[in-house]
Design an enzyme around this catalytic site. Sequence first.
Site, PDB file in Angstrom:
ATOM      1  N   GLU A 141       0.838  -1.198   0.000  1.00 34.33           N
ATOM      2  CA  GLU A 141       0.000   0.000   0.000  1.00 34.33           C
ATOM      3  C   GLU A 141       0.872   1.246   0.000  1.00 34.33           C
ATOM      4  OE1 GLU A 141      -2.968   0.046   3.062  1.00 34.33           O
ATOM      5  OE2 GLU A 141      -3.091  -2.129   3.111  1.00 34.33           O
ATOM      6  N   LYS A 153       1.997   4.534   1.573  1.00 36.24           N
ATOM      7  CA  LYS A 153       1.931   5.036   2.940  1.00 36.24           C
ATOM      8  C   LYS A 153       1.679   6.537   2.897  1.00 36.24           C
ATOM      9  CE  LYS A 153       4.154   4.695   7.396  1.00 36.24           C
ATOM     10  NZ  LYS A 153       4.022   6.095   7.778  1.00 36.24           N
TER      11      LYS A 153
HETATM   12  S1  IVH Z   1      -1.541  -0.022   7.642  1.00 33.28           S
HETATM   13  C1  IVH Z   1      -0.216  -1.519  12.198  1.00 33.28           C
HETATM   14  N1  IVH Z   1      -1.665   1.365   5.463  1.00 33.28           N
HETATM   15  O1  IVH Z   1       1.295   4.637   8.822  1.00 33.28           O
HETATM   16  C2  IVH Z   1      -0.563  -0.318  11.445  1.00 33.28           C
HETATM   17  N2  IVH Z   1      -0.911   2.434   7.440  1.00 33.28           N
HETATM   18  O2  IVH Z   1       3.259   3.693  11.276  1.00 33.28           O
HETATM   19  C3  IVH Z   1      -1.025  -0.742  10.080  1.00 33.28           C
HETATM   20  N3  IVH Z   1      -0.361   4.798   7.136  1.00 33.28           N
HETATM   21  O3  IVH Z   1      -0.219   5.169  11.837  1.00 33.28           O
HETATM   22  C4  IVH Z   1      -1.247   0.453   9.280  1.00 33.28           C
HETATM   23  N4  IVH Z   1      -0.863   4.895   5.005  1.00 33.28           N
HETATM   24  O4  IVH Z   1      -1.450   6.108   9.918  1.00 33.28           O
HETATM   25  C5  IVH Z   1      -1.365   1.376   6.756  1.00 33.28           C
HETATM   26  N5  IVH Z   1      -1.839   2.498   3.462  1.00 33.28           N
HETATM   27  C6  IVH Z   1      -1.552   2.487   4.757  1.00 33.28           C
HETATM   28  C7  IVH Z   1      -1.090   3.639   5.417  1.00 33.28           C
HETATM   29  C8  IVH Z   1      -0.781   3.567   6.768  1.00 33.28           C
HETATM   30  C9  IVH Z   1      -0.430   5.577   6.056  1.00 33.28           C
HETATM   31  C10 IVH Z   1       0.093   5.239   8.455  1.00 33.28           C
HETATM   32  C11 IVH Z   1      -0.878   4.905   9.555  1.00 33.28           C
HETATM   33  C12 IVH Z   1      -0.053   4.382  10.701  1.00 33.28           C
HETATM   34  C13 IVH Z   1       1.348   4.565  10.215  1.00 33.28           C
HETATM   35  C14 IVH Z   1       2.151   3.353  10.574  1.00 33.28           C
END
Ligand code: IVH
Length: 680
Positions: free
Chosen positions: A115, A117
């Site tokens: 994904e 980020k």
């Molecule tokens: S999955 C266990 N997918 O990244 C957390 N996170 O440090 C699983 N974030 O606080 C998160 N885009 O706010 C996921 N496509 C995405 C994301 C994403 C941004 C952020 C999220 C989280 C941080 C992880």
Amino acid sequence: MEKKAAENRMKSLREAIEKYRYAYHVLDESLISDAALDSLKKELFDLETLYPELITPDSPTQRVGGTPLPEFKKARHEAPMLSLNDVFNEADLDAWFTRAKNYLKRDLPEAVYLELKIDGLAIEIVYENDFLVEASTRGDGVIGENVTENIKTIDAIPLRLLPDPRRPKRVIIRGEVFLEKKELIRINKELQKTGKAPYANPRNLAAGSLRQLDPKITASRRLDSFAYDIISDTAELERLYGVRTHEDKHSLLKKWGLKTNPHNKSVPSKVEIEKEKAHWEHHRTDLPYEIDGLVLIINSNKLYEELGVIGKAPRGACAYKFFPEEATTILEEIELSLGRRGTITPVARLTPVSLQGITISHATLHNFDEIDRLDARVGDTVVISRAGDVIPKISKVIPELRPKNAKKFSRPTTCPEDGSPLIQDGVILRCSNPSCAGVKREKIAHFIGSHGLEVDGLGPKLIDKFIDLDLITDPADLFFLKPGDIDSLEGLGEKSASNIITALAARKCIPVSRFLMALGIPHVGEETALVIAASLPSSIKNPENLADFFAKKSPDDLLALEDIGPIIAVAISNWFHDKKHQELLHKFATAGLTFEVGQEKSAGPFSGQTFVITGTLESMSRDDAKEKIRSLGGKIVESVSKNTSYVVVGADPGSKYDKAKSLGVKTLAEENFLALLSSF
Ligand code: IVH
């Protein structure tokens, strides 16, 4: 309108508005204009004012919350909201896989869901009986803040999920709230107009906007959102929906009407992960929102669950971070650099710092006004950035970290090389001495440098020495040097002295275009030099012929050449009409310089055709590709227009490719380009 009729009309309006919202955010289809949609919302709002008892919680009018809250209530997360451990390179990525394998004590398939980020903030949304009932920020991971009213202002988030009889009564969704880059600019401009401090990045802005006690302010910020997880029992999801992978979860999110990121995808192996990483590192700037890396999640939900949690992060997921585009370091000194036209430019010497994998120890400061604009002082902590592959620059000074003894920079008044007074020319400072030794050195260094004759083994230090000893005063003198003149110089043995002389002798017969470039005529770079060279008569065999030819040409004569505009025509004409330059050209001829014949002819199967190259070619370097095109009579240009004949497209092409498509210019993939070349 009568109540019953109003009720029906309100229901239809709600459904229509919801349909357009869903199409726009989830399906990426715009079915109606903003103005028409606003008009429908207005009609609904008016009816709701008339019959407030008919307002439903999923009505689009409920997105702009009513009265400001006195404070945020706390919200406890049923399952902790975790963070991700970072990986930065292939070795880290390997180590992450290995740790996971070791933990499982068996082999692990490399299939991950990948994904983007997003640089925003994480949120949790609870839906009960299809309706959005609570939304909260991450907080400390266990307890966050209840931001339900603010979340409801975000158009991308449904107030009611699409119907699904199998769905559990209560579902918890996680996702990211963010703002597009253009919104950051818009909002910061507005804040600055009212004297308020701008937000430093989209993440702070998204957090700041969501944590507003007045939901109307949140509504004015145009937040957006992607959903990325369903917090639910893995076995239950499999039993109800056959959902086994993280990818399946994303399909289900989409089916429920939530907006997911279309760029997310499952990836089978580490090799593919690296490819995606390289792609997004290069193309992140094309996205309307900021991303700071990729999120990798073991695709199998069962394995992910089995891998569990270590500290505050899951073992089965990681963030593959991009190299930051900015870094901070100390400005150690502002050095002065003299150019071959006598201009003095300030250059920042920095404490070496790594930026995008490259160690940076110098940054450009452009000119002296730039130092004032930044208020940069020696000792300051500065932010440096590198956009694309351009030279790093200082984008900002951090005044809070300024040491007490930081000195304000005072502009030089004399040339750092020979102490002559400087002349001010707009924002530029220039040495007033036309025979400044430093300027001579720079001209000579350019003549034999990578944009000139490319003579190896002769750097600025040696050139300085030669000038000091009166062995040379201009580049032509180099060709009169004999081994005996230089082999007794300190630091230069017989061997290297004779190497230098041999290297120079080997460049006595050169393409006229190279020679034109090496002369350092203002505005004459590689392409212009090639254009001029191609139009020269074959009787021009050496620099003397060249001098005589141009002595008879006016700027108007030069304008007749294709691709030569008035500024360049005047610059070339002035250069060749300067007596000093004419003497220099004669001296080159006396030294025995001649031009290679038959090099510059532009006739060939590509004559009259222009090419643009974008992206990375695998089978050859860009310079080789240019050379091949030119050797067949084609011309290389930098930007795509409707007159461009072909755009050669390598891997990870830039915006030139999009432009070619939009203008209908023919594009050639690398294999087609090779086929075209080999057909001649
Ligand atoms: S999955 C266990 N997918 O990244 C957390 N996170 O440090 C699983 N974030 O606080 C998160 N885009 O706010 C996921 N496509 C995405 C994301 C994403 C941004 C952020 C999220 C989280 C941080 C992880």
